[in-house]
Enzyme design. Structure first.
Site, PDB file in Angstrom:
ATOM      1  CG  ASP A  37      -2.098   0.917   1.106  1.00 21.16           C
ATOM      2  OD1 ASP A  37      -3.178   0.422   0.743  1.00 21.16           O
ATOM      3  OD2 ASP A  37      -1.955   2.137   1.334  1.00 21.16           O
ATOM      4  CG  ASP A  53       2.809   4.646  -6.851  1.00 19.15           C
ATOM      5  OD1 ASP A  53       1.714   4.255  -7.315  1.00 19.15           O
ATOM      6  OD2 ASP A  53       3.306   5.755  -7.135  1.00 19.15           O
ATOM      7  CE1 TYR A 145     -14.124   2.216  -8.673  1.00 23.24           C
ATOM      8  CE2 TYR A 145     -16.427   1.582  -8.914  1.00 23.24           C
ATOM      9  CZ  TYR A 145     -15.190   1.397  -8.339  1.00 23.24           C
ATOM     10  OH  TYR A 145     -15.007   0.385  -7.430  1.00 23.24           O
ATOM     11  CB  THR A 180     -14.527   0.999   2.417  1.00 22.01           C
ATOM     12  OG1 THR A 180     -15.011   1.886   1.386  1.00 22.01           O
ATOM     13  CG2 THR A 180     -14.788  -0.447   2.016  1.00 22.01           C
TER      14      THR A 180
END
Length: 249
Positions: A37, A53, A145, A180
């Site tokens: 992450d 990354d 998206y 989330t």
């Protein structure tokens, strides 16, 4: 539970949300887990947190090599890193289109390329990609998206065909709206967060948001021995959003 004992798993985007839930669940089931992450500081003590990354090939290669050196190989890859976007086909800037595809699609490409030589040496190799209900249902104000997740769905099927004869299974999960930190930030930015939450809950036939733990359960199933004959499959974890059409009373 120990069905992943002796196996090493790499999970991208594992600093929070779905990725963190997946990494935690895999570790609980006996896997040696590396959480990749941009900010891996939130990973639990029994998980190897590495900064990575997914838009940078050198960063990805270095992280995967460190996983192999410290944990011994790669048996499971969970391509979970992703970013969201709101807008219609005409409202997102082209730079944002490039950025979202760079993370959501090419991030999978970079990480998979780095892991494939190690997956080929595994006797239980599996790749699970985090896709979305947005790949199979038209959602308003999500053109960019949705396009990126549609690409993830197609990429998953093509990868499954390419690597099945190598003993590498490739599947994806299609979550609905998951509770989330990212979704909570969207709610906080809404004019009426409570009304927006009710609308998101009502959009799913179950009447509630999906939990990150429920998505993690689907991912671990697809990555594990119980799914040994499953490849090229998209598993919806969406409270019935993809297929159910309830009659309004």
């Amino acid at each position: 539970m120990s069905e992943f004992a002796g196996r090493t798993a790499v999970v991208t985007g594992a600093g929070s949300g779905i990725g963190l839930a997946v990494a935690t669940e895999l570790a609980a089931r006996g896997a040696a887990v590396a959480a990749l992450d941009l900010d891996p500081s939130g990973t639990p003590a029994d998980v190897l947190g590495l900064r990575c990354d997914v838009t940078d090939e050198e960063s990805v290669s270095a992280a995967v090599e460190e996983v192999v050196q410290r944990l011994g190989g790669v048996d499971v890859l969970v391509n979970n890193a992703g970013i969201g976007a709101q807008g219609t086909v005409e409202t997102n800037a082209y730079d944002e289109w490039n950025k979202v595809f760079d993370v959501n699609v090419l991030g999978i490409v970079r990480t998979t390329r780095a892991c494939l030589p190690h997956l080929r040496r595994s006797s239980a190799a599996a790749i699970v990609n985090t896709c979305s209900i947005a790949a199979t249902a038209g959602l308003p104000n999500r053109a960019l998206y949705s396009a990126s997740k549609g690409a993830v769905l197609s990429l998953t099927m093509a990868m499954a065909a390419d690597h099945v004869t190598e003993g590498i299974r490739v599947n994806c999960v299609n979550p609905g709206t998951v509770d989330t930190p990212w979704v909570r930030r969207l709610l906080e930015a809404a004019d009426d967060p409570e009304a927006e939450l009710r609308a998101l809950q009502a959009r799913q036939p179950s009447g509630r948001l999906v939990s990150a733990a429920e998505v993690a359960g689907a991912v671990t199933y697809l990555a594990g021995p119980a799914a040994g004959a499953t490849t090229g499959t998209a598993l919806a974890v969406d409270g019935g959003m993809q297929g159910l059409r309830l009659r309004k009373s």
